[in-house]
Design a protein around this motif. Sequence first.
Motif, mmCIF file in Angstrom:
data_model
loop_
_atom_site.group_PDB
_atom_site.id
_atom_site.type_symbol
_atom_site.label_atom_id
_atom_site.label_comp_id
_atom_site.label_asym_id
_atom_site.label_seq_id
_atom_site.Cartn_x
_atom_site.Cartn_y
_atom_site.Cartn_z
ATOM 1 N N GLY A 34 22.335 81.392 77.057
ATOM 2 C CA GLY A 34 22.517 81.338 75.605
ATOM 3 C C GLY A 34 21.898 80.103 75.000
ATOM 4 N N ALA A 35 22.179 78.946 75.582
ATOM 5 C CA ALA A 35 21.637 77.696 75.042
ATOM 6 C C ALA A 35 20.111 77.658 75.150
ATOM 7 C CB ALA A 35 22.254 76.497 75.766
ATOM 8 N N PHE A 36 19.570 78.174 76.251
ATOM 9 C CA PHE A 36 18.112 78.161 76.423
ATOM 10 C C PHE A 36 17.445 79.163 75.488
ATOM 11 C CE2 PHE A 36 14.196 78.653 79.213
ATOM 12 C CZ PHE A 36 13.707 77.390 78.953
ATOM 13 N N SER A 37 18.049 80.321 75.294
ATOM 14 C CA SER A 37 17.466 81.283 74.350
ATOM 15 C C SER A 37 17.494 80.701 72.935
ATOM 16 C CB SER A 37 18.157 82.639 74.418
ATOM 17 O OG SER A 37 19.488 82.565 73.988
ATOM 18 N N PHE A 38 18.570 79.969 72.605
ATOM 19 C CA PHE A 38 18.623 79.279 71.314
ATOM 20 C C PHE A 38 17.470 78.280 71.207
ATOM 21 C CE2 PHE A 38 19.643 75.405 69.081
ATOM 22 C CZ PHE A 38 19.860 75.886 67.794
ATOM 23 N N LEU A 39 17.296 77.464 72.230
ATOM 24 C CA LEU A 39 16.248 76.439 72.221
ATOM 25 C C LEU A 39 14.868 77.059 72.005
ATOM 26 C CD1 LEU A 39 15.137 73.572 72.689
ATOM 27 C CD2 LEU A 39 15.254 74.039 75.139
ATOM 28 N N LEU A 40 14.613 78.171 72.686
ATOM 29 C CA LEU A 40 13.294 78.804 72.606
ATOM 30 C C LEU A 40 13.142 79.731 71.402
ATOM 31 C CD1 LEU A 40 12.677 79.684 76.358
ATOM 32 C CD2 LEU A 40 11.839 77.698 75.085
ATOM 33 N N GLY A 41 14.244 79.997 70.694
ATOM 34 C CA GLY A 41 14.178 80.908 69.562
ATOM 35 C C GLY A 41 14.113 82.364 69.981
ATOM 36 N N ILE A 42 14.629 82.674 71.162
ATOM 37 C CA ILE A 42 14.655 84.047 71.671
ATOM 38 C C ILE A 42 15.902 84.726 71.126
ATOM 39 C CG2 ILE A 42 14.843 85.484 73.735
ATOM 40 C CD1 ILE A 42 13.390 83.233 75.259
ATOM 41 N N ASN A 47 26.988 69.225 94.429
ATOM 42 C CA ASN A 47 26.908 69.718 93.064
ATOM 43 C C ASN A 47 26.459 71.179 93.086
ATOM 44 O OD1 ASN A 47 24.217 68.607 93.865
ATOM 45 N ND2 ASN A 47 23.630 69.465 91.901
ATOM 46 N N CYS A 48 26.546 71.798 91.916
ATOM 47 C CA CYS A 48 26.026 73.149 91.725
ATOM 48 C C CYS A 48 24.670 72.996 91.046
ATOM 49 C CB CYS A 48 26.953 73.956 90.819
ATOM 50 S SG CYS A 48 28.663 74.007 91.401
ATOM 51 N N ARG A 49 23.832 74.006 91.206
ATOM 52 C CA ARG A 49 22.522 73.978 90.559
ATOM 53 C C ARG A 49 22.232 75.346 89.960
ATOM 54 N NH1 ARG A 49 16.927 71.420 91.602
ATOM 55 N NH2 ARG A 49 15.571 72.978 90.641
ATOM 56 N N PHE A 50 21.649 75.306 88.775
ATOM 57 C CA PHE A 50 21.278 76.512 88.052
ATOM 58 C C PHE A 50 19.796 76.410 87.697
ATOM 59 C CE2 PHE A 50 25.685 75.630 87.403
ATOM 60 C CZ PHE A 50 26.310 76.855 87.567
ATOM 61 N N ASP A 51 19.041 77.421 88.076
ATOM 62 C CA ASP A 51 17.631 77.503 87.705
ATOM 63 C C ASP A 51 17.497 78.624 86.684
ATOM 64 O OD1 ASP A 51 16.634 75.489 89.467
ATOM 65 O OD2 ASP A 51 16.932 76.880 91.121
ATOM 66 N N PHE A 52 16.696 78.383 85.655
ATOM 67 C CA PHE A 52 16.573 79.368 84.590
ATOM 68 C C PHE A 52 15.139 79.427 84.081
ATOM 69 C CE2 PHE A 52 18.170 75.328 83.039
ATOM 70 C CZ PHE A 52 17.395 75.035 81.922
ATOM 71 N N ALA A 53 14.796 80.605 83.532
ATOM 72 C CA ALA A 53 13.453 80.823 83.004
ATOM 73 C C ALA A 53 13.468 81.990 82.033
ATOM 74 C CB ALA A 53 12.473 81.114 84.153
ATOM 75 N N ALA A 54 12.514 81.960 81.121
ATOM 76 C CA ALA A 54 12.362 83.068 80.160
ATOM 77 C C ALA A 54 10.977 83.670 80.326
ATOM 78 C CB ALA A 54 12.532 82.559 78.738
ATOM 79 N N THR A 75 7.326 74.589 77.502
ATOM 80 C CA THR A 75 5.995 75.193 77.578
ATOM 81 C C THR A 75 5.955 76.268 78.660
ATOM 82 O OG1 THR A 75 4.992 73.131 76.809
ATOM 83 C CG2 THR A 75 3.532 74.716 77.894
ATOM 84 N N SER A 76 6.461 75.932 79.839
ATOM 85 C CA SER A 76 6.498 76.928 80.920
ATOM 86 C C SER A 76 7.765 77.779 80.859
ATOM 87 C CB SER A 76 6.381 76.250 82.289
ATOM 88 O OG SER A 76 7.543 75.493 82.558
ATOM 89 N N ARG A 77 8.650 77.457 79.906
ATOM 90 C CA ARG A 77 9.878 78.230 79.645
ATOM 91 C C ARG A 77 10.778 78.328 80.877
ATOM 92 N NH1 ARG A 77 8.893 81.687 74.886
ATOM 93 N NH2 ARG A 77 10.107 83.342 75.831
ATOM 94 N N ALA A 104 17.571 68.757 70.594
ATOM 95 C CA ALA A 104 18.741 67.866 70.549
ATOM 96 C C ALA A 104 20.030 68.678 70.643
ATOM 97 C CB ALA A 104 18.721 67.026 69.279
ATOM 98 N N THR A 105 20.036 69.851 70.039
ATOM 99 C CA THR A 105 21.213 70.717 70.095
ATOM 100 C C THR A 105 21.464 71.183 71.526
ATOM 101 O OG1 THR A 105 20.815 71.458 67.838
ATOM 102 C CG2 THR A 105 22.228 72.847 69.193
ATOM 103 N N PHE A 106 20.404 71.571 72.222
ATOM 104 C CA PHE A 106 20.510 71.994 73.628
ATOM 105 C C PHE A 106 21.146 70.883 74.463
ATOM 106 C CE2 PHE A 106 18.830 72.396 77.951
ATOM 107 C CZ PHE A 106 19.047 73.737 78.233
ATOM 108 N N ARG A 107 20.641 69.685 74.330
ATOM 109 C CA ARG A 107 21.175 68.552 75.100
ATOM 110 C C ARG A 107 22.609 68.224 74.684
ATOM 111 N NH1 ARG A 107 17.363 66.597 78.225
ATOM 112 N NH2 ARG A 107 15.187 67.011 77.731
#
Length: 172
Positions: free
Chosen positions: A136-144, A165-172, A101-103, A76-79
């Motif tokens: 930053g937000a994704f690392s927070f979400l995943l606890g990294i 629009n702009c698009r951002f793809d991200f992965a851990a 799950t697939s990060r 919820a924080t991420f969103r």
Amino acid sequence: MQPVVPIDVDDTTGIWRTDGLPMVYLPRHFLVNNHLAVEAALGRDSYRAILRASTAKSAIEWCEAQVRGKGLDPAATFRHYFQRLSQRGWGQFSIDTLDTTSRRGSISLRNSIFALEAGQQRGQRVCYMFEGFITGAFSFLLGIVDPTAVECEETYCACDGRQDNCRFDFAA
């Protein structure tokens, strides 16, 4: 339409706060002109690396403050983070895919302040500042603990003229 972001102004200090955090209200061109001046002085690659680290840190701090202040869970924080960015004038963010799950995931951004100020520039991607916001937000979400463990790339930008629009793809 009036702003939906609550703004609390301290009568004594004049400090503005939203969600319990101090804020600054300034013209968009002021921010973008400063951004471009630093990019010109340091070079895009160096500046991009600095921004990625500093904006990732800021995103994590914001998310942690929301958990403390609002008691939101990490998802919820991420969103909420991207909703607030949208409400504060950076552009309209939408989370297109988010798979913990697939990060990995992808985020679209319409009306980016950087793309709007840049105008049409074929082959350019000017919204790279947001990569750190996302890592930053994704690392927070995943606890990294280390946000550099998350990769993010602006895969296309609205100023290129090929997309709206702009698009951002991200992965851990």
